[in-house]
Design an enzyme around this catalytic site. Structure first.
Site, PDB file in Angstrom:
ATOM      1  N   ARG A   1     -12.604  16.058 -10.200  1.00  0.00           N
ATOM      2  CA  ARG A   1     -13.205  14.944 -10.929  1.00  0.00           C
ATOM      3  C   ARG A   1     -12.280  13.745 -10.866  1.00  0.00           C
ATOM      4  O   ARG A   1     -11.121  13.841 -11.237  1.00  0.00           O
ATOM      5  CB  ARG A   1     -13.400  15.352 -12.387  1.00  0.00           C
ATOM      6  CG  ARG A   1     -14.819  15.288 -12.825  1.00  0.00           C
ATOM      7  CD  ARG A   1     -14.992  15.845 -14.183  1.00  0.00           C
ATOM      8  NE  ARG A   1     -13.956  15.514 -15.147  1.00  0.00           N
ATOM      9  CZ  ARG A   1     -14.158  15.510 -16.459  1.00  0.00           C
ATOM     10  NH1 ARG A   1     -15.346  15.789 -16.942  1.00  0.00           N
ATOM     11  NH2 ARG A   1     -13.192  15.245 -17.291  1.00  0.00           N
TER      12      ARG A   1
ATOM     13  N   THR B   1     -13.475   7.524 -12.879  1.00  0.00           N
ATOM     14  CA  THR B   1     -14.947   7.462 -12.937  1.00  0.00           C
ATOM     15  C   THR B   1     -15.559   8.730 -13.543  1.00  0.00           C
ATOM     16  O   THR B   1     -16.738   8.723 -13.909  1.00  0.00           O
ATOM     17  CB  THR B   1     -15.532   7.309 -11.525  1.00  0.00           C
ATOM     18  OG1 THR B   1     -15.226   8.502 -10.776  1.00  0.00           O
ATOM     19  CG2 THR B   1     -14.946   6.102 -10.807  1.00  0.00           C
TER      20      THR B   1
ATOM     21  N   ASP C   1      -7.688  21.845 -19.638  1.00  0.00           N
ATOM     22  CA  ASP C   1      -8.005  21.826 -18.206  1.00  0.00           C
ATOM     23  C   ASP C   1      -7.899  23.251 -17.674  1.00  0.00           C
ATOM     24  O   ASP C   1      -6.802  23.819 -17.592  1.00  0.00           O
ATOM     25  CB  ASP C   1      -7.024  20.889 -17.484  1.00  0.00           C
ATOM     26  CG  ASP C   1      -7.369  20.708 -16.018  1.00  0.00           C
ATOM     27  OD1 ASP C   1      -7.598  21.729 -15.330  1.00  0.00           O
ATOM     28  OD2 ASP C   1      -7.424  19.563 -15.554  1.00  0.00           O
TER      29      ASP C   1
ATOM     30  N   ASP D   1      -5.552  23.789 -14.589  1.00  0.00           N
ATOM     31  CA  ASP D   1      -4.126  23.739 -14.935  1.00  0.00           C
ATOM     32  C   ASP D   1      -3.698  24.980 -15.696  1.00  0.00           C
ATOM     33  O   ASP D   1      -2.605  25.518 -15.464  1.00  0.00           O
ATOM     34  CB  ASP D   1      -3.837  22.491 -15.775  1.00  0.00           C
ATOM     35  CG  ASP D   1      -3.735  21.228 -14.926  1.00  0.00           C
ATOM     36  OD1 ASP D   1      -3.520  21.345 -13.704  1.00  0.00           O
ATOM     37  OD2 ASP D   1      -3.868  20.135 -15.494  1.00  0.00           O
TER      38      ASP D   1
HETATM   39  C1  PRP Z   1     -13.001  20.713 -13.692  1.00  0.00           C
HETATM   40  C2  PRP Z   1     -13.851  21.972 -13.776  1.00  0.00           C
HETATM   41  C3  PRP Z   1     -15.132  21.559 -13.103  1.00  0.00           C
HETATM   42  C4  PRP Z   1     -15.234  20.103 -13.477  1.00  0.00           C
HETATM   43  C5  PRP Z   1     -16.165  19.978 -14.646  1.00  0.00           C
HETATM   44  O1  PRP Z   1     -12.409  20.633 -12.450  1.00  0.00           O
HETATM   45  O2  PRP Z   1     -13.269  23.086 -13.192  1.00  0.00           O
HETATM   46  O3  PRP Z   1     -15.086  21.720 -11.694  1.00  0.00           O
HETATM   47  O4  PRP Z   1     -13.920  19.662 -13.879  1.00  0.00           O
HETATM   48  O5  PRP Z   1     -16.359  18.646 -14.961  1.00  0.00           O
HETATM   49  P1  PRP Z   1     -17.760  17.944 -14.797  1.00  0.00           P
HETATM   50  O6  PRP Z   1     -18.780  18.858 -15.355  1.00  0.00           O
HETATM   51  O7  PRP Z   1     -17.590  16.691 -15.622  1.00  0.00           O
HETATM   52  O8  PRP Z   1     -17.978  17.628 -13.345  1.00  0.00           O
HETATM   53  P2  PRP Z   1     -11.283  19.537 -12.135  1.00  0.00           P
HETATM   54  O9  PRP Z   1     -11.887  18.240 -11.693  1.00  0.00           O
HETATM   55  O10 PRP Z   1     -10.341  19.435 -13.294  1.00  0.00           O
HETATM   56  O11 PRP Z   1     -10.570  20.142 -10.877  1.00  0.00           O
HETATM   57  P3  PRP Z   1      -9.695  21.481 -10.773  1.00  0.00           P
HETATM   58  O12 PRP Z   1     -10.639  22.637 -10.929  1.00  0.00           O
HETATM   59  O13 PRP Z   1      -9.115  21.388  -9.418  1.00  0.00           O
HETATM   60  O14 PRP Z   1      -8.664  21.453 -11.870  1.00  0.00           O
END
Ligand code: PRP
Length: 213
Positions: A103, A107, A199, A202
């Protein structure tokens, strides 16, 4: 909202509380993600088709059952990786196809950075794995990719979902069943789930940088 299933199982509620607790370390967090994935998959696979099969016990010839569908697992990297091991334990013949998304911090929109899906979808049923459904953008985009790939029966298996993400996903893909351990209250201004668990990527991979949040 007929396609949204939030588990009412006491073990799920107990384990998701431990998972979300800030005192839970990465090792225990990974174990709990695995255990919750097993429990959620038990519920999400309750309608898998069966075929009869003839076989012999040591006593006699008889008839039993085998799963009558091929299953593909699509974890969304990173956090979805934490769910794969438990899923392949439960579904040892499943194929695992990877999609990478993160994400964008400004944005809050998903950015696709990895796609190893083969040209056509070989599976009858595809289970998309990601513990977090926040805005829903990542799940909506991942499932759009999986549909363009040719998948027809798709389920989303998550752990915690915000109402905003559940609404977006069930509106964008009303044919996709959503299985969650818990529905939380809302998103905050940074589009994180509240109360949530922080997160998931993480916490799974021990990459929380002190002072970064
Ligand atoms: C997190 C999570 C989802 C997403 C959810 O991933 O694992 O993939 O955010 O958010 P959304 O519903 O608003 O799209 P992240 O972007 O933190 O990446 P990561 O899994 O690599 O930590």
């Amino acid at each position: 909202m007929g396609q949204v299933h939030v588990s009412a199982h006491p073990l799920v509620q107990h384990k998701v509380t431990l998972l979300a607790d800030e005192r839970t370390d990465s090792k225990t967090f990974r174990e709990l993600v695995r255990e919750l994935t097993q429990l959620l998959l038990y519920e999400a696979t309750a309608d898998l088709p069966l075929q009869t099969t003839d076989y012999h016990t040591p006593m006699e010839a008889t008839t039993g059952y085998r799963i009558g569908a091929s299953i593909g697992l699509v974890p969304i990297i990173r956090a979805g990786l934490g769910m794969v091991e438990a899923a392949v334990d439960a579904l040892p013949r499943a194929e695992v196809w990877h999609l990478g998304m993160y994400r964008d911090e400004a944005t809050h929109r998903p950015v696709s950075y990895y796609n190893r899906l083969p040209e056509t979808c070989p599976d009858d049923i595809v289970l998309v794995l990601d513990p977090m459904l926040a805005t829903g953008g990542s799940a909506v985009d991942a499932i759009s990719v999986v549909k363009q790939w040719g998948a027809t029966t798709i389920k989303f298996i998550g752990i915690i979902g915000a109402p905003e993400g559940i609404d977006l996903l069930s509106t964008a893909h009303p044919d996709v069943a959503i299985h969650l351990a818990r529905q939380d209250r809302q998103l905050n201004a940074d589009r994180f789930i509240i109360p949530g668990l922080g997160d998931a990527g993480d916490r799974l991979f021990g990459t929380i940088v002190a002072g970064a949040e």
